[in-house]
Write a protein that holds these residues in place. Structure first.
Motif, mmCIF file in Angstrom:
data_model
loop_
_atom_site.group_PDB
_atom_site.id
_atom_site.type_symbol
_atom_site.label_atom_id
_atom_site.label_comp_id
_atom_site.label_asym_id
_atom_site.label_seq_id
_atom_site.Cartn_x
_atom_site.Cartn_y
_atom_site.Cartn_z
ATOM 1 N N GLY A 49 45.024 66.521 35.306
ATOM 2 C CA GLY A 49 43.911 65.292 35.867
ATOM 3 C C GLY A 49 43.448 63.860 34.454
ATOM 4 N N VAL A 50 41.879 63.641 35.277
ATOM 5 C CA VAL A 50 41.746 61.773 34.937
ATOM 6 C C VAL A 50 40.282 62.522 34.619
ATOM 7 N N ASP A 51 40.403 61.670 33.555
ATOM 8 C CA ASP A 51 38.935 61.311 32.791
ATOM 9 C C ASP A 51 38.501 59.820 33.492
ATOM 10 N N GLU A 52 38.579 59.270 34.056
ATOM 11 C CA GLU A 52 38.118 58.412 34.811
ATOM 12 C C GLU A 52 38.898 57.632 36.155
ATOM 13 N N LEU A 53 38.537 57.049 36.948
ATOM 14 C CA LEU A 53 38.577 56.645 38.346
ATOM 15 C C LEU A 53 38.683 54.902 38.594
ATOM 16 N N HIS A 54 39.817 54.360 38.445
ATOM 17 C CA HIS A 54 39.304 53.107 38.526
ATOM 18 C C HIS A 54 40.121 52.072 40.013
ATOM 19 N N ILE A 55 39.437 51.362 40.564
ATOM 20 C CA ILE A 55 39.886 50.821 41.668
ATOM 21 C C ILE A 55 39.866 48.917 41.727
ATOM 22 N N VAL A 56 40.543 48.429 41.605
ATOM 23 C CA VAL A 56 41.192 47.167 41.965
ATOM 24 C C VAL A 56 41.462 46.402 43.985
ATOM 25 N N PHE A 57 40.751 45.835 43.695
ATOM 26 C CA PHE A 57 40.943 45.584 45.181
ATOM 27 C C PHE A 57 40.482 43.835 45.231
ATOM 28 N N THR A 58 41.063 43.226 46.668
ATOM 29 C CA THR A 58 39.640 41.528 46.355
ATOM 30 C C THR A 58 38.926 42.436 46.963
ATOM 31 N N GLU A 59 37.747 41.464 46.695
ATOM 32 C CA GLU A 59 36.662 41.069 47.946
ATOM 33 C C GLU A 59 36.655 39.912 48.195
ATOM 34 N N PHE A 60 35.800 40.361 49.355
ATOM 35 C CA PHE A 60 35.701 39.064 50.422
ATOM 36 C C PHE A 60 34.360 38.571 49.972
ATOM 37 N N ILE A 61 34.516 37.465 49.400
ATOM 38 C CA ILE A 61 32.890 36.508 49.566
ATOM 39 C C ILE A 61 32.675 35.900 50.578
ATOM 40 N N SER A 62 33.513 34.893 50.606
ATOM 41 C CA SER A 62 33.900 33.867 52.508
ATOM 42 C C SER A 62 35.171 33.528 52.266
ATOM 43 N N MET A 63 35.046 32.824 53.845
ATOM 44 C CA MET A 63 36.474 32.638 54.681
ATOM 45 C C MET A 63 37.539 32.236 53.495
ATOM 46 N N MET A 64 37.126 31.338 52.239
ATOM 47 C CA MET A 64 37.482 30.526 51.177
ATOM 48 C C MET A 64 37.608 30.976 50.154
ATOM 49 N N THR A 65 37.015 32.148 49.297
ATOM 50 C CA THR A 65 37.245 32.754 48.292
ATOM 51 C C THR A 65 36.779 34.396 48.494
ATOM 52 N N ALA B 236 50.544 35.644 52.840
ATOM 53 C CA ALA B 236 48.832 35.483 52.571
ATOM 54 C C ALA B 236 49.126 35.469 51.646
ATOM 55 N N GLY B 237 49.487 33.954 51.236
ATOM 56 C CA GLY B 237 49.905 33.469 50.042
ATOM 57 C C GLY B 237 49.221 34.518 49.153
ATOM 58 N N GLY B 238 48.906 34.365 47.573
ATOM 59 C CA GLY B 238 49.195 34.999 46.720
ATOM 60 C C GLY B 238 48.252 36.245 46.687
ATOM 61 N N TYR B 239 47.304 36.701 48.387
ATOM 62 C CA TYR B 239 46.945 37.924 47.786
ATOM 63 C C TYR B 239 47.082 38.699 47.238
ATOM 64 N N SER B 240 48.341 39.391 48.002
ATOM 65 C CA SER B 240 48.920 40.734 47.764
ATOM 66 C C SER B 240 48.982 40.856 45.751
#
Length: 313
Positions: free
Chosen positions: A169-185, A89-93
């Motif tokens: 426990g934790v004080d903050e929760l963050h999430i990192v993911f790849t947002e789908f903007i378009s077929m090319m981006t 998948a290219g550089g996705y991960s």
């Protein structure tokens, strides 16, 4: 057939087989993108309305709750990283991992300890190879996540945000993911899920309402809380985290399929170009063999003629 020509023919056959595989994978990824886009579109309104409800509850009450209240001195944060189970998948991960690494460094620079949670075997393999601690991990569903998968991922995150930091426990929760903007981006993003920033939440709800054709700058409705605002927030907390994790999983799945399609199309095109190059080289080798054979025949005939003329004398 000469040895060089046989080598070219074997390579052409091998590359042609590879091209068929990459073309099939490109078509499969293209078909999956459509389904993933529909799932993203279907899940977004629920996540938006839930964020709207949480924002309304938080702005309409003075209740302190982990969902909306900033810690006085946050010392621990959780980061959920969403990658893929498979490659090609290219550089996705790698892009998502790089974004998570940047976020982790920033949080540590602020004096916070970071607990890492990972979705996807690629991310798990990256951290395992470097012998880095992972609080929890999941895999096997990144191509087609379900809400049940999102609940399974969200459960330890909710438990961590509800515990005291002294108890792990934790004080903050963050999430990192790849947002789908378009077929090319497709762009890696870093979102803080908890505590919920009311200004950002209101902006998100307003943007979603504008995109859906709503009134710009729409005012949030007023609510009466029964039995109390704190109980309502307790009930909304797991639903909020689950919906946001589910939407992120769907966005990541759509992005992964788009990245796979783009990578496989590039591989298919490169295979086609390589086949053309090898075919030209094979033709040149065949012509060289034919030329050599003709030269040998002409040379043999000339030698035979010279021998015959010598015997006649």
């Amino acid at each position: 057939m000469g040895a060089q020509l046989r080598v070219y023919k074997r390579r052409i056959k091998s590359v042609t087989a590879t091209k068929k595989i990459t073309k099939a994978m490109e078509m499969i990824a293209a078909s999956r993108i459509v389904k993933a886009q529909r799932q993203v579109a279907a899940s977004t309104p629920y996540a938006t309305e839930l964020t709207r409800a949480v924002t309304a509850v938080a702005t309409g009450s003075a209740t302190k709750h982990p969902l909306t209240t900033e810690a006085a001195s946050p010392s621990r944060a959780a980061v959920l990283l969403i990658t893929s189970d498979r490659g090609l998948a290219g550089g996705y991960s790698s892009n998502a991992i790089k974004s998570a690494e940047q976020l982790t460094e920033r949080l540590r620079g602020e004096g916070k300890e970071v607990d890492t949670y990972i979705v996807g075997r690629k991310g798990v393999a990256y951290y395992s190879f470097r012998e880095r601690a992972v609080a929890d991990s999941w895999g096997g569903f990144t191509d087609n996540p379900t809400y049940a998968d999102a609940k399974r991922v969200a459960e330890p995150l909710i438990a961590a945000i509800e515990r005291e930091t002294a108890e792990g426990g934790v004080d903050e929760l963050h999430i990192v993911f790849t947002e789908f903007i378009s077929m090319m981006t497709q762009t890696p993003v870093q979102n803080r899920l908890l505590p919920l920033s009311l200004d950002e939440a209101a902006e998100t709800v307003t943007s979603a309402a504008d995109a859906a054709g709503g009134t710009k700058g729409e005012i949030l409705p007023l609510f009466d809380f029964e039995p109390s605002a704190e109980d309502v927030l307790d009930a909304l907390l797991p639903r909020y985290v689950e919906s946001r994790v589910y939407n992120a999983l769907l966005q990541a799945a759509a992005s992964k399929h788009a990245a796979t399609r783009r990578a496989m199309k590039s591989a298919t095109d490169n295979a086609g170009e390589l086949i053309k190059t090898l075919s030209r080289l094979a033709n040149a080798a065949r012509q060289a063999e034919i030329t050599q054979e003709i030269s040998e025949i002409v040379g043999g005939a000339s030698a035979l003629a010279d021998a015959t003329a010598g015997s006649d004398r």
